[in-house]
Design a protein around this motif. Structure first.
Motif, PDB file in Angstrom:
ATOM      1  N   HIS A   1       0.766  -1.282  -0.070  1.00  0.00           N
ATOM      2  CA  HIS A   1       0.093   0.045  -0.141  1.00  0.00           C
ATOM      3  C   HIS A   1       0.940   1.240   0.061  1.00  0.00           C
ATOM      4  O   HIS A   1       0.388   2.298  -0.731  1.00  0.00           O
ATOM      5  N   ALA A   2       1.907   1.115   0.913  1.00  0.00           N
ATOM      6  CA  ALA A   2       2.867   2.534   0.725  1.00  0.00           C
ATOM      7  C   ALA A   2       3.438   2.641  -0.379  1.00  0.00           C
ATOM      8  O   ALA A   2       3.729   3.774  -1.093  1.00  0.00           O
ATOM      9  N   GLY A   3       4.122   1.441  -1.077  1.00  0.00           N
ATOM     10  CA  GLY A   3       4.422   1.488  -2.467  1.00  0.00           C
ATOM     11  C   GLY A   3       3.564   2.133  -3.398  1.00  0.00           C
ATOM     12  O   GLY A   3       3.951   2.957  -4.486  1.00  0.00           O
ATOM     13  N   PHE A   4       2.325   1.761  -3.559  1.00  0.00           N
ATOM     14  CA  PHE A   4       1.450   2.040  -4.380  1.00  0.00           C
ATOM     15  C   PHE A   4       1.070   3.498  -4.348  1.00  0.00           C
ATOM     16  O   PHE A   4       0.919   4.230  -5.183  1.00  0.00           O
TER      17      PHE A   4
ATOM     18  N   GLY B   1      -5.051  -2.384 -11.651  1.00  0.00           N
ATOM     19  CA  GLY B   1      -6.040  -1.855 -10.692  1.00  0.00           C
ATOM     20  C   GLY B   1      -7.237  -3.068 -10.468  1.00  0.00           C
ATOM     21  O   GLY B   1      -7.698  -3.277  -9.364  1.00  0.00           O
ATOM     22  N   ALA B   2      -7.893  -3.548 -11.755  1.00  0.00           N
ATOM     23  CA  ALA B   2      -8.782  -4.735 -11.601  1.00  0.00           C
ATOM     24  C   ALA B   2      -8.343  -5.920 -10.724  1.00  0.00           C
ATOM     25  O   ALA B   2      -9.084  -6.423  -9.918  1.00  0.00           O
ATOM     26  N   ASN B   3      -6.888  -6.220 -10.760  1.00  0.00           N
ATOM     27  CA  ASN B   3      -6.349  -7.349 -10.389  1.00  0.00           C
ATOM     28  C   ASN B   3      -6.336  -6.940  -8.681  1.00  0.00           C
ATOM     29  O   ASN B   3      -6.943  -7.828  -7.939  1.00  0.00           O
TER      30      ASN B   3
ATOM     31  N   HIS C   1      -8.593  -7.826  -3.190  1.00  0.00           N
ATOM     32  CA  HIS C   1      -9.017  -7.384  -1.805  1.00  0.00           C
ATOM     33  C   HIS C   1     -10.405  -7.556  -1.607  1.00  0.00           C
ATOM     34  O   HIS C   1     -10.797  -7.677  -0.454  1.00  0.00           O
ATOM     35  N   PHE C   2     -11.310  -7.305  -2.577  1.00  0.00           N
ATOM     36  CA  PHE C   2     -12.806  -7.493  -2.338  1.00  0.00           C
ATOM     37  C   PHE C   2     -13.418  -8.705  -2.780  1.00  0.00           C
ATOM     38  O   PHE C   2     -14.601  -9.032  -2.706  1.00  0.00           O
ATOM     39  N   GLY C   3     -12.624  -9.514  -3.125  1.00  0.00           N
ATOM     40  CA  GLY C   3     -12.967 -10.994  -3.375  1.00  0.00           C
ATOM     41  C   GLY C   3     -12.092 -12.054  -2.559  1.00  0.00           C
ATOM     42  O   GLY C   3     -12.586 -12.517  -1.595  1.00  0.00           O
ATOM     43  N   ILE C   4     -10.973 -12.558  -3.123  1.00  0.00           N
ATOM     44  CA  ILE C   4     -10.162 -13.509  -2.754  1.00  0.00           C
ATOM     45  C   ILE C   4      -9.949 -13.449  -1.292  1.00  0.00           C
ATOM     46  O   ILE C   4      -9.824 -14.297  -0.531  1.00  0.00           O
ATOM     47  N   TYR C   5      -9.198 -11.959  -0.995  1.00  0.00           N
ATOM     48  CA  TYR C   5      -8.692 -11.901   0.391  1.00  0.00           C
ATOM     49  C   TYR C   5      -9.781 -11.604   1.413  1.00  0.00           C
ATOM     50  O   TYR C   5      -9.810 -12.127   2.514  1.00  0.00           O
TER      51      TYR C   5
END
Length: 95
Positions: A46-49, A84-86, A91-95
């Protein structure tokens, strides 16, 4: 300075993401739980992004017209959207 921040951000984004992906595929160390790996490494991503988005937006603002008309622009912006889609699926599905 912006390019250095951009490259540092890319390394900070990609490095931990690869480590998390390897752990999720079972190729990383199985001694550390997936939840521990994600809890410790995703904040680095997140910091890198944030660093990449900030520095990239500032660099783009300076040469927007030139960059927008280049042959590489559709590829680069398309890959950014795909990334971004990945991230959203993870984050909203697999995780």
């Amino acid at each position: 300075m912006l390019e250095a921040l951009h490259i540092l951000g890319i390394a900070l984004l990609i490095g931990p993401a690869i480590a998390v992906d390897l752990r999720l595929m079972g190729l990383g160390g199985r001694l550390v739980a997936v939840t521990t790996v994600t809890r410790n490494l995703l904040p680095l991503c997140h910091a890198g992004f944030a660093a990449v988005a900030f520095s990239g937006a500032l660099m783009f603002a300076g040469i927007a017209r030139q960059a927008g008309f280049s042959a590489a622009a559709p590829w680069k912006f398309g890959l950014i959207l795909l990334a971004g889609a990945n991230i959203a699926v993870f984050h909203f599905g697999i995780y």
